[in-house]
Design an enzyme around this catalytic site. Sequence first.
Site, short mmCIF file in Angstrom:
data_model
loop_
_atom_site.label_atom_id
_atom_site.label_comp_id
_atom_site.label_asym_id
_atom_site.label_seq_id
_atom_site.Cartn_x
_atom_site.Cartn_y
_atom_site.Cartn_z
N TYR A 443 -1.34 0.77 -4.61
CA TYR A 443 -0.45 1.04 -3.48
C TYR A 443 -0.79 2.35 -2.79
CZ TYR A 443 2.73 3.46 -6.90
OH TYR A 443 3.29 4.27 -7.86
N GLU A 444 -0.26 2.49 -1.55
CA GLU A 444 -0.61 3.58 -0.63
C GLU A 444 -2.12 3.58 -0.32
OE1 GLU A 444 2.03 4.40 0.39
OE2 GLU A 444 3.38 4.19 -1.31
N GLY A 445 -2.71 2.41 -0.35
CA GLY A 445 -4.14 2.27 -0.05
C GLY A 445 -4.95 2.18 -1.32
N GLN A 450 -9.24 4.17 0.24
CA GLN A 450 -9.38 5.62 0.20
C GLN A 450 -10.84 6.02 0.36
OE1 GLN A 450 -6.63 7.36 0.23
NE2 GLN A 450 -5.38 5.55 -0.13
#
Length: 607
Positions: A443-445, A450
């Site tokens: 999650y969050e990429g 990234q």
Amino acid sequence: MPAYKAPLHDIRFLMNEVFDFSAHYKTLSNGEAADADTVDMILEGAADFCENILSPLNQSGDEEGCTFDNGEVKTPKGFKEAYDQFVQGGWQGLSFPEEFGGQNLPQSLNLIKSEMMGTANWSFQMYPGLSVGCMNTILQFGTDEQKNLYMPNLVAGTWSGTMCLTEPQCGTDLGQVKTKAEPNAEGTYHISGTKIFISAGEQDLTENIIHIVLARLPDAPAGTKGISLFIVPKFLVNPDGTVGQRNPVTCGSIEHKMGIRASATAVLNFDNAVGYLIGEPNKGLHAMFTFMNTARIGTAIQGIAHAELSFQGALPYAKDRISMRALSGKKDPEKVADAIIHHADVRRMLLTQKAIAEGGRSMIYYAAQLADKMADALERGDTAAFEAADDHLGFYTPILKGFLTELGLEAANHGIQIYGGHGYIKEWGMEQIVRDARIATLYEGTTGVQALDLIGRKVLLTSKGKVIRDYTTEILKFCAQNATNKYMRRFAWDLTKVCAQWNALTVRIMLAARKDRDVVSSASVDFLMFSGYVMMAYFWAQQAAVASEKLASGDGKESAEFYKAKIKVADFYFERLLPRTQGHAEAMVNPSKTMTSLAPEHFSFDY
């Protein structure tokens, strides 16, 4: 489940001796109140809350999980009482303005508190943690009316916040967002659509939830240029700040997850819910990145949190568990076998966990100082200083998030391995740490996202490699300063070599990408991991430099063993973990054809 013990000695070492937080705070407009006594009181108070309230709920919360019934979510037993204590302690408002009821302390103190909370109980930390990004977004982009209406209760923690990005058809590619925002006569908007994977999207801990929602206006351009940002409360808020009628935002279900089971991950349905535009129309993605940068640093903390907790569980077990004799001779002759900590391979795993936790912590704490500088520049209205700190942190963020979460998962797996078969059994709690850690790389990429952000946007597109040159110049200055130190000579030499290699690799990929665009993607994860190992080596060298100086001067004799251990772990990192860079280096410069030459139809299991 390991009982969490806050590593205050290491935290204070980094804050007081490596990064000199006291001097750093004196440069901030809100740093005056962060004196030594106040900081120490916060550290002790957070440690007590995490050790005695949150840690005991970690395993029971996982076993019970959240329950869903007709749109309502119930958190596990003890979570509501713990959250009430969190609110009463004023922990949510630690780094927010006094005008809204906060304590106006630097953001770094909130991040350090979050590390302790997350290590003790990551599922619990998710509930107040998401609110921080919500508050930062409102503070930076909201109107005065919006700030005054929402911030006091968010700062108090009686209300919480979420971010609503992901939809069934899109995750990272937010250009596919379909949620609609129709303007109405009152100057508000009707928000309609479905958002998924919304952490803390529904719960029984707070009286209201303020959702930050990405949606499209009717005349919005296609893609990411047509996304706006809206505040959509679970309950509408009266002009006096009290809770009003229910907004048509409903929880359709919660996910049954592999880990962090005590954190409710909701599917939210917006059915003409009343929303309020925040920021400028069609510029919601820019505002949302305020939220995302906060969230990504928070997720990077998860990497070191699980490494720390797994190490705290594995170390006492390795000291107590006896099996076979050490190859170098009997270590516990009075027993039928030696403790497994005497076996070199077990030590390899323990040292890897310790190196990841303490090396990652130093990386996070430095980034926390950058976050302080950003917040201070924003408060002073210094656009140039804000952008400089934002660019600096922007380079760190994908490395922190991608690299530290990958290594945190590795460290958690080592914890199970040290326990052997017992690690696979639920009652010991080690397998929960792995399950909880697994989400951090997603999650969050994801790590791949990234990596593309790092090499594609930050290194090649935006800076043409300058960001690597600038950062390695900083490292090489450190190396020059420590080249004659007998403790530091080998660290300085190894860092000098990998810095030269880092620059050379960047140039090679940049040149290769002119003919083979896919090489950027095919090299990206190897580039990110290479970057992470070099960066962590630099931070371990900084810790070793301070430790060697203390030992040489005779200062801090009561901590001599601590300083010696720092140098030994730095030795281990440079000898055993930094060499991993060479495999990544060799792989990243190979052409992309091994990944791209096989046609999609040939990816078959049925020939």
